[in-house]
Scaffold this active site. Structure first.
Site, PDB file in Angstrom:
ATOM      1  N   CYS A   2      33.047  32.312  60.684  1.00 18.71           N
ATOM      2  CA  CYS A   2      33.633  33.475  60.004  1.00 18.71           C
ATOM      3  C   CYS A   2      35.042  33.244  59.467  1.00 18.71           C
ATOM      4  O   CYS A   2      35.829  32.526  60.071  1.00 18.71           O
ATOM      5  CB  CYS A   2      33.729  34.642  60.971  1.00 18.71           C
ATOM      6  SG  CYS A   2      32.279  34.976  61.918  1.00 18.71           S
ATOM      7  N   ARG A  27      33.489  26.848  55.319  1.00 26.00           N
ATOM      8  CA  ARG A  27      33.393  26.974  56.774  1.00 26.00           C
ATOM      9  C   ARG A  27      32.006  27.429  57.219  1.00 26.00           C
ATOM     10  O   ARG A  27      31.689  27.320  58.394  1.00 26.00           O
ATOM     11  CB  ARG A  27      34.436  27.978  57.276  1.00 26.00           C
ATOM     12  CG  ARG A  27      35.840  27.621  56.879  1.00 26.00           C
ATOM     13  CD  ARG A  27      36.807  28.678  57.357  1.00 26.00           C
ATOM     14  NE  ARG A  27      36.897  28.629  58.799  1.00 26.00           N
ATOM     15  CZ  ARG A  27      37.739  27.883  59.475  1.00 26.00           C
ATOM     16  NH1 ARG A  27      38.571  27.109  58.822  1.00 26.00           N
ATOM     17  NH2 ARG A  27      37.759  27.882  60.779  1.00 26.00           N
ATOM     18  N   TRP A  74      29.441  35.027  59.958  1.00 24.43           N
ATOM     19  CA  TRP A  74      28.420  34.107  60.453  1.00 24.43           C
ATOM     20  C   TRP A  74      27.783  34.854  61.618  1.00 24.43           C
ATOM     21  O   TRP A  74      28.424  35.051  62.656  1.00 24.43           O
ATOM     22  CB  TRP A  74      29.107  32.820  60.899  1.00 24.43           C
ATOM     23  CG  TRP A  74      28.203  31.680  61.212  1.00 24.43           C
ATOM     24  CD1 TRP A  74      27.670  30.789  60.318  1.00 24.43           C
ATOM     25  CD2 TRP A  74      27.766  31.254  62.503  1.00 24.43           C
ATOM     26  NE1 TRP A  74      26.921  29.858  60.977  1.00 24.43           N
ATOM     27  CE2 TRP A  74      26.961  30.119  62.325  1.00 24.43           C
ATOM     28  CE3 TRP A  74      27.964  31.734  63.800  1.00 24.43           C
ATOM     29  CZ2 TRP A  74      26.368  29.451  63.372  1.00 24.43           C
ATOM     30  CZ3 TRP A  74      27.369  31.071  64.862  1.00 24.43           C
ATOM     31  CH2 TRP A  74      26.579  29.928  64.629  1.00 24.43           C
ATOM     32  N   ASN A 100      36.797  37.868  63.868  1.00 26.45           N
ATOM     33  CA  ASN A 100      36.137  36.602  64.235  1.00 26.45           C
ATOM     34  C   ASN A 100      36.138  36.530  65.756  1.00 26.45           C
ATOM     35  O   ASN A 100      37.144  36.862  66.385  1.00 26.45           O
ATOM     36  CB  ASN A 100      36.911  35.393  63.703  1.00 26.45           C
ATOM     37  CG  ASN A 100      36.851  35.280  62.201  1.00 26.45           C
ATOM     38  OD1 ASN A 100      36.078  35.972  61.560  1.00 26.45           O
ATOM     39  ND2 ASN A 100      37.658  34.385  61.653  1.00 26.45           N
ATOM     40  N   GLY A 101      35.041  36.023  66.320  1.00 29.85           N
ATOM     41  CA  GLY A 101      34.979  35.902  67.777  1.00 29.85           C
ATOM     42  C   GLY A 101      33.880  36.796  68.331  1.00 29.85           C
ATOM     43  O   GLY A 101      33.036  37.308  67.582  1.00 29.85           O
ATOM     44  N   GLU A 485      26.181   8.981  64.650  1.00 30.21           N
ATOM     45  CA  GLU A 485      26.809   9.711  63.553  1.00 30.21           C
ATOM     46  C   GLU A 485      25.892   9.721  62.313  1.00 30.21           C
ATOM     47  O   GLU A 485      25.776  10.742  61.630  1.00 30.21           O
ATOM     48  CB  GLU A 485      28.171   9.074  63.237  1.00 30.21           C
ATOM     49  CG  GLU A 485      28.928   9.692  62.081  1.00 30.21           C
ATOM     50  CD  GLU A 485      29.306  11.166  62.265  1.00 30.21           C
ATOM     51  OE1 GLU A 485      29.123  11.724  63.366  1.00 30.21           O
ATOM     52  OE2 GLU A 485      29.753  11.768  61.279  1.00 30.21           O
ATOM     53  N   HIS A 508      12.234   1.318  75.456  1.00 26.93           N
ATOM     54  CA  HIS A 508      12.104   2.098  76.696  1.00 26.93           C
ATOM     55  C   HIS A 508      11.599   3.515  76.427  1.00 26.93           C
ATOM     56  O   HIS A 508      11.803   4.405  77.241  1.00 26.93           O
ATOM     57  CB  HIS A 508      13.450   2.138  77.422  1.00 26.93           C
ATOM     58  CG  HIS A 508      13.921   0.790  77.859  1.00 26.93           C
ATOM     59  ND1 HIS A 508      13.327   0.091  78.883  1.00 26.93           N
ATOM     60  CD2 HIS A 508      14.886  -0.014  77.365  1.00 26.93           C
ATOM     61  CE1 HIS A 508      13.926  -1.082  79.025  1.00 26.93           C
ATOM     62  NE2 HIS A 508      14.883  -1.176  78.108  1.00 26.93           N
ATOM     63  N   LYS A 607      32.170  25.007  59.572  1.00 27.80           N
ATOM     64  CA  LYS A 607      33.119  23.893  59.560  1.00 27.80           C
ATOM     65  C   LYS A 607      33.872  23.795  60.881  1.00 27.80           C
ATOM     66  O   LYS A 607      34.093  22.716  61.396  1.00 27.80           O
ATOM     67  CB  LYS A 607      34.090  24.056  58.386  1.00 27.80           C
ATOM     68  CG  LYS A 607      35.083  22.909  58.225  1.00 27.80           C
ATOM     69  CD  LYS A 607      34.367  21.607  57.920  1.00 27.80           C
ATOM     70  CE  LYS A 607      35.290  20.415  57.862  1.00 27.80           C
ATOM     71  NZ  LYS A 607      34.528  19.151  57.979  1.00 27.80           N
TER      72      LYS A 607
HETATM   73  O1  M6R Z   1      36.806  20.299  64.028  1.00 29.03           O
HETATM   74  P1  M6R Z   1      36.163  19.444  65.097  1.00 29.03           P
HETATM   75  O2  M6R Z   1      36.329  17.982  64.858  1.00 29.03           O
HETATM   76  O3  M6R Z   1      36.578  19.839  66.478  1.00 29.03           O
HETATM   77  O4  M6R Z   1      34.616  19.775  64.977  1.00 29.03           O
HETATM   78  C1  M6R Z   1      33.710  19.251  65.901  1.00 29.03           C
HETATM   79  C2  M6R Z   1      32.290  19.420  65.422  1.00 29.03           C
HETATM   80  O5  M6R Z   1      31.959  20.777  65.306  1.00 29.03           O
HETATM   81  C3  M6R Z   1      32.077  18.755  64.058  1.00 29.03           C
HETATM   82  O6  M6R Z   1      32.370  17.384  64.118  1.00 29.03           O
HETATM   83  C4  M6R Z   1      30.629  18.918  63.590  1.00 29.03           C
HETATM   84  O7  M6R Z   1      29.781  18.171  64.396  1.00 29.03           O
HETATM   85  C5  M6R Z   1      30.520  18.554  62.120  1.00 29.03           C
HETATM   86  N1  M6R Z   1      29.565  19.417  61.501  1.00 29.03           N
HETATM   87  C6  M6R Z   1      30.154  17.141  61.899  1.00 29.03           C
HETATM   88  O8  M6R Z   1      29.758  16.840  60.615  1.00 29.03           O
END
Ligand code: M6R
Length: 612
Positions: A2, A27, A74, A100-101, A485, A508, A607
């Site tokens: 949000c 975001r 959101w 937000n929250g 990743e 495994h 985000k």
């Molecule tokens: O802002 P941050 O690095 O703390 O965010 C952590 C994760 O939420 C963030 O890396 C998320 O996994 C992304 N969508 C990765 O692309």
């Protein structure tokens, strides 16, 4: 997640609110709305879907004024609908709230207010807040706006960043925060409040971040901040450190592609001014620990989430290899609740691009509560994590607009690789090895530029495989986090099921998944174990699986056994994870595009994750 924006000044609020919401689109959200004060009444406009829909509707919205609030939602409580979108007005339309929250005790509050004949029109927790503010106003109409909100918040359990406007207090917006970011963009004769600096950067570079437990009364030409318990607050003004052009696409079709391509520059920024004069080690001005103090560290603990967690895992391999210091890496969301046993001389790092991730922040508080020194690695200057840590390292990667982290991830591993070097030089690494390591790091911008040239070949591979539904990513040692990743990027961007394993783990269990419908991506740039990896590749081929290999030598066997081969330069192992991830970012990007996905704003993702 949000976004909040609010405007109070001399101009028409509507356009500024919508522009602010657009700036926060990256975001992640599912509906949007604004409320403005026009001729003594509050009018709101809400739409499900993109801010663009709200902007279109706004052309037929005939209410205007110099004060307003806006929100991108959101969904947490209640489905995605206009009814549940913010702003929420109190029964009787005296107050409007964006939030937000999560308000954890909203059901009790709702029951209480229903008894008092308050009507509710949404399923949200936020509407209870609007009505509770009204309730406190009715009880004590002589109080100031900020006092009414303060009294209300004392009854709230949970987390919030809020902005409240009122037709009773027509020259003021009240904002407050607890575990959800909020800032005031300080302008000339106007102030803009937001949950993200991106929403205010077009109007001012001067921002004041609210801390947890603070409440502010914001007017067009001034603002005052106190704590919820009425203590005075030292107001610190920050200058935004990123460029406005970070927010623009500059001719690229997507932020994700732009940010992948920016990596040589971003990596250079992460290293700028951070090598020692003798050229054999790294230094970080932000870490206040002396070599003597660093020597006493017996163990490191990294806490992070998502991509930042993968960066930490890559850092673990590098620090343990070069500095020989044991490193634990914990998901911040686990660490905060699991009461992990920690050794005495453990140095804790929290790593977060946004500096606002609630789990990472909670892990930070938990480690501090237990008396540990906590350092931060974050990209956002002045973010909550940056302010809550004892000291730290800024990434200087610029604003990352794509929801999927790319350039910020590369800059995190660059910093962690430099940390490995710094710690190694304090321990056992000799000056020559240090010099070679530094030279390798300095070569990164040029090498990553070379790797960017693989964009077209990777697009062609993606064109062959984009309809596949099962991907395995495999890598050994420091390439294992890179495999993780790569799989995360594919899941996030292309909504394809992808998993990652240390290469040798395949036999495994995951080998049961291999069929002619499985694509295996081997990150085979760990040359010490090439023969072993080659065996694993053959195991996949023997079961009909497809193999894409990222390699860094011209061994003939690659072409013989693999369906696709991508060759990247062979580099010093300390920078290998950084260069190996770039092809995987391109791969996820092109598969996402080919599958018609919104790569910059993937579904369900935000985000920065500021709720649990
Ligand atoms: O802002 P941050 O690095 O703390 O965010 C952590 C994760 O939420 C963030 O890396 C998320 O996994 C992304 N969508 C990765 O692309």
């Amino acid at each position: 997640m949000c976004g909040i924006v609010g405007y109070i000044g001399q101009k028409e609020a509507n356009g500024i609110l919508i522009d602010g919401l657009k700036r926060m689109e990256y975001r992640g959200y599912d509906s949007a709305g604004i409320a403005v004060l026009d001729k003594g009444s509050i009018f709101s406009l809400k739409r499900v879907g993109k801010v663009m829909e709200l902007a279109k509707a706004q052309t037929k919205f005939h209410h205007h004024g110099p004060i307003g609030i806006g929100h991108t939602r959101w969904a947490t409580h209640g489905n995605v609908s206009e009814r549940n979108a913010h702003p929420h007005l109190s029964d009787g339309n005296r107050f409007a709230v964006v939030h937000n929250g999560i308000i954890e005790n909203y059901l009790q509050i709702k029951a209480f207010l229903t008894e008092k004949n308050y009507r509710f029109t949404s399923d949200t927790d936020t509407e209870t807040l609007a009505n509770l503010i009204d309730y406190h106003y009715q009880k004590a109409p002589y109080l100031s706006f900020a006092e009414i909100v303060r009294k209300t918040l004392l009854h709230i359990e949970g987390t919030y960043g809020i902005a409240v406007m009122s037709k009773i207090f027509a020259d003021e917006i009240v904002v407050a925060r607890k575990s959800s970011p909020l800032l005031i963009g300080v302008g000339e004769g106007e102030n803009i409040i937001a949950s993200d600096a991106a929403a205010v950067a077009r109007y001012t570079r001067c921002v004041v971040y609210l801390n947890d437990g603070e409440i502010a009364s914001v007017r067009s030409d001034n603002f005052s901040i106190t704590t919820l318990h009425e203590n005075a607050v030292d107001v610190i003004r920050h200058e935004l450190d990123w460029e406005i052009r970070d927010m623009d696409l500059e001719g690229y079709p997507h932020y994700m592609l732009k940010e992948i391509v920016e990596q040589p520059f971003v990596i250079e920024n992460a290293m700028r001014g951070r090598f020692t004069a003798d050229g054999c080690s790294a230094k970080f001005g932000g870490i206040s620990l002396t070599p003597q103090e660093l020597r006493t560290v017996d163990r490191l603990l990294f806490c992070a989430c998502g991509s930042a967690y993968h960066a930490c895992l890559a850092g673990k391999y590098l620090i343990e290899k070069y500095a020989r210091i044991p490193v634990d890496v914990e998901y911040a969301s686990e660490f905060r609740y699991r009461n992990a046993p920690l050794q005495r001389n453990t140095l804790v790092f929290v790593v977060s691009q946004s500096g606002e991730t609630i789990d990472t922040l909670a892990a930070l508080h938990e480690a501090k509560r237990r008396g540990y020194t906590v350092l931060g690695i974050t990209n956002v200057v002045g973010s909550t994590i940056a302010r809550a840590t004892d000291a730290g390292i800024y990434q200087h990667a610029g604003l990352e607009m794509g929801v999927a982290s790319t350039k910020a991830f590369a800059s995190q591993i660059t910093i962690l690789s430099m940390l490995a070097l710094l710690l190694a030089r304090i321990h056992d690494m000799d000056a020559i090895a240090g010099l070679q390591y530094v030279q390798a790091l300095k070569s990164l911008p040029a090498i990553t530029n070379e790797i960017l040239k693989l964009s077209d070949p990777i697009r062609m591979i993606a064109e062959k495989y984009y309809e596949c539904e099962r991907f395995l990513f495999l890598g050994r040692q420091a390439m294992y986090p890179i495999a993780l990743e790569g799989a995360l990027k594919l899941k996030e961007i292309a909504y394809v099921h992808a998993e990652a394993f240390p290469t040798a783990e395949m036999k495994h269990g995951p080998i049961a998944l291999i069929s002619d419908e499985t694509v295996c991506l081997f990150i085979a740039t760990q040359n010490e174990l090439l023969d072993k990896t080659m065996n694993n590749i053959q195991e996949v081929k023997a079961r009909g699986g497809k193999v894409i290999a990222i390699v860094n030598n011209d061994c003939i066997a690659w072409e013989v056994f693999c369906d696709e081969v991508l060759t990247i330069p062979e580099v010093h192992p300390g920078i290998n994870p950084i260069v190996s991830v770039i092809p995987l970012q391109f791969f996820a990007y092109y598969i996402g595009i080919l599958r018609g996905c919104d790569v910059d704003r993937p579904r369900n993702l935000a985000k920065s994750v500021t709720v649990e």
